[in-house]
Design a protein around this motif. Structure first.
Motif, PDB file in Angstrom:
ATOM      1  N   SER A  54     -27.659 -10.140 -25.229  1.00 39.49           N
ATOM      2  CA  SER A  54     -26.669 -10.994 -26.079  1.00 39.49           C
ATOM      3  C   SER A  54     -26.455 -10.406 -27.500  1.00 39.49           C
ATOM      4  O   SER A  54     -25.269 -10.993 -28.019  1.00 39.49           O
ATOM      5  CB  SER A  54     -27.006 -12.388 -26.095  1.00 39.49           C
ATOM      6  N   GLU A  55     -27.275  -9.989 -28.054  1.00 36.31           N
ATOM      7  CA  GLU A  55     -27.067  -9.501 -29.448  1.00 36.31           C
ATOM      8  C   GLU A  55     -26.420  -8.345 -29.533  1.00 36.31           C
ATOM      9  O   GLU A  55     -25.380  -8.385 -30.585  1.00 36.31           O
ATOM     10  CB  GLU A  55     -28.602  -9.031 -30.125  1.00 36.31           C
ATOM     11  N   ASN A  84     -26.636 -15.927 -23.299  1.00 34.41           N
ATOM     12  CA  ASN A  84     -27.319 -17.014 -23.996  1.00 34.41           C
ATOM     13  C   ASN A  84     -26.142 -17.830 -24.607  1.00 34.41           C
ATOM     14  O   ASN A  84     -25.484 -18.231 -25.411  1.00 34.41           O
ATOM     15  CB  ASN A  84     -27.439 -16.293 -25.614  1.00 34.41           C
ATOM     16  N   LYS A  86     -26.103 -21.341 -24.854  1.00 32.86           N
ATOM     17  CA  LYS A  86     -26.420 -22.222 -26.121  1.00 32.86           C
ATOM     18  C   LYS A  86     -26.609 -21.611 -27.637  1.00 32.86           C
ATOM     19  O   LYS A  86     -26.653 -22.685 -28.296  1.00 32.86           O
ATOM     20  CB  LYS A  86     -27.560 -22.803 -25.634  1.00 32.86           C
ATOM     21  N   ASP A  87     -26.161 -20.245 -27.650  1.00 29.79           N
ATOM     22  CA  ASP A  87     -26.131 -19.882 -29.080  1.00 29.79           C
ATOM     23  C   ASP A  87     -25.022 -20.387 -29.863  1.00 29.79           C
ATOM     24  O   ASP A  87     -23.988 -20.102 -29.447  1.00 29.79           O
ATOM     25  CB  ASP A  87     -26.126 -18.308 -28.933  1.00 29.79           C
ATOM     26  N   LYS A  88     -25.277 -20.909 -30.950  1.00 30.64           N
ATOM     27  CA  LYS A  88     -24.091 -21.737 -31.798  1.00 30.64           C
ATOM     28  C   LYS A  88     -23.330 -20.613 -32.536  1.00 30.64           C
ATOM     29  O   LYS A  88     -22.033 -20.794 -32.503  1.00 30.64           O
ATOM     30  CB  LYS A  88     -24.721 -22.741 -32.671  1.00 30.64           C
ATOM     31  N   ASP A  89     -23.885 -19.524 -33.019  1.00 30.92           N
ATOM     32  CA  ASP A  89     -23.125 -18.478 -33.750  1.00 30.92           C
ATOM     33  C   ASP A  89     -22.214 -17.855 -32.783  1.00 30.92           C
ATOM     34  O   ASP A  89     -20.956 -17.522 -33.158  1.00 30.92           O
ATOM     35  CB  ASP A  89     -24.289 -17.405 -34.262  1.00 30.92           C
ATOM     36  N   ILE A  90     -22.602 -17.530 -31.428  1.00 32.38           N
ATOM     37  CA  ILE A  90     -21.627 -16.901 -30.569  1.00 32.38           C
ATOM     38  C   ILE A  90     -20.319 -17.990 -30.177  1.00 32.38           C
ATOM     39  O   ILE A  90     -19.183 -17.605 -30.126  1.00 32.38           O
ATOM     40  CB  ILE A  90     -22.343 -16.589 -29.085  1.00 32.38           C
TER      41      ILE A  90
END
Length: 249
Positions: A54-55, A84, A86-90
């Protein structure tokens, strides 16, 4: 001989991992120096080895966003969210990227029981629901054995009640597992990469044009005929689009 092959495979895997780590750091350095195209090349080199995360997809999305590449940025953000969700930044960067798209498509809202069931279903993947159902069925067996062999009436009642609850919950989670699997099979998202693409009523160039889509728009693939894809939009519209104009997530 097998041991030697195994050792060689481990060594190659370790070298590839170390090389990819180095490429990732180089890509990050280039990105921080605003050399976004060069950073993309480094990140893409990692993907070419079969490694993904994901990164990595997130950084690729960021680099393409900086270059105003609408479709690739949304595409890689979508792939990052798959790994990912639930990642807010994404999620936030995805929202910024979608603001660059032309097509304004209103999603048909879910209502009633369907909305509630889908919300519950999406709490876990179908694998998660399947594992939970297996555990509940095992618990039911243990509780039923406890009920069968218990000597005291109170213990029998407690074990029977608990076993009834376990089997009921197991059946519910099993149904949720099947529903999650069914929804997953129906979901086949793609991103429009062509700057402008005609959506046809049938899978051929001579058919009627229904509407036009622009790059960055997300669609769901329903069917394939030769080099045409039948798609569905979030607002419920359907049609046929050239396979060359979209890229499956």
């Amino acid at each position: 001989m097998k041991s030697l092959i195994y050792i060689l495979a481990l060594l190659i895997g370790s070298l590839t991992f170390a090389q990819n780590e180095n490429l990732f750091e180089q890509g990050n350095t280039l990105y921080n120096n605003k050399k976004y195209a060069e950073a993309i090349d480094k990140y893409q080199a990692i993907l070419d080895t079969g490694m993904h995360s994901s990164e990595l997809y997130f950084n690729l999305g960021n680099a393409h966003y900086k270059l105003n590449h609408i479709a690739p940025s949304i595409y890689y953000y979508e792939k990052a969210l798959l790994l990912n969700p639930k990642d807010k930044d994404i999620q936030n960067n995805m929202a910024y990227a979608k603001n660059m798209t032309i097509d304004a498509i209103d999603e048909v809202p879910e209502v009633g029981i369907s909305k509630i069931v889908n919300s519950i279903t999406n709490i876990m993947t179908y694998n998660g629901w399947a594992v939970m159902s297996v555990l509940l069925f095992v618990l039911f067996v243990l509780l039923f054995l406890t009920y069968y062999f218990a000597e005291y009436t109170v213990r029998k009642r407690m074990a029977f009640t608990a076993s009834f609850f376990a089997i009921g919950s197991g059946l519910i989670t099993l149904m949720l597992a099947f529903r999650s699997y069914s929804l997953d099979k129906k979901t086949n998202p793609a991103i429009v990469f062509a700057q402008e693409s005609q959506v046809k009523s049938e899978p051929n160039l001579s058919s009627q044009e229904l509407f036009i889509l622009h790059e960055g728009t997300k669609v769901n693939i329903l069917d394939t005929v030769n080099n045409w894809k039948r798609i569905k939009l979030a607002d419920g519209k359907t049609g046929w689009i050239s396979s060359e104009d979209i890229k499956k997530i």
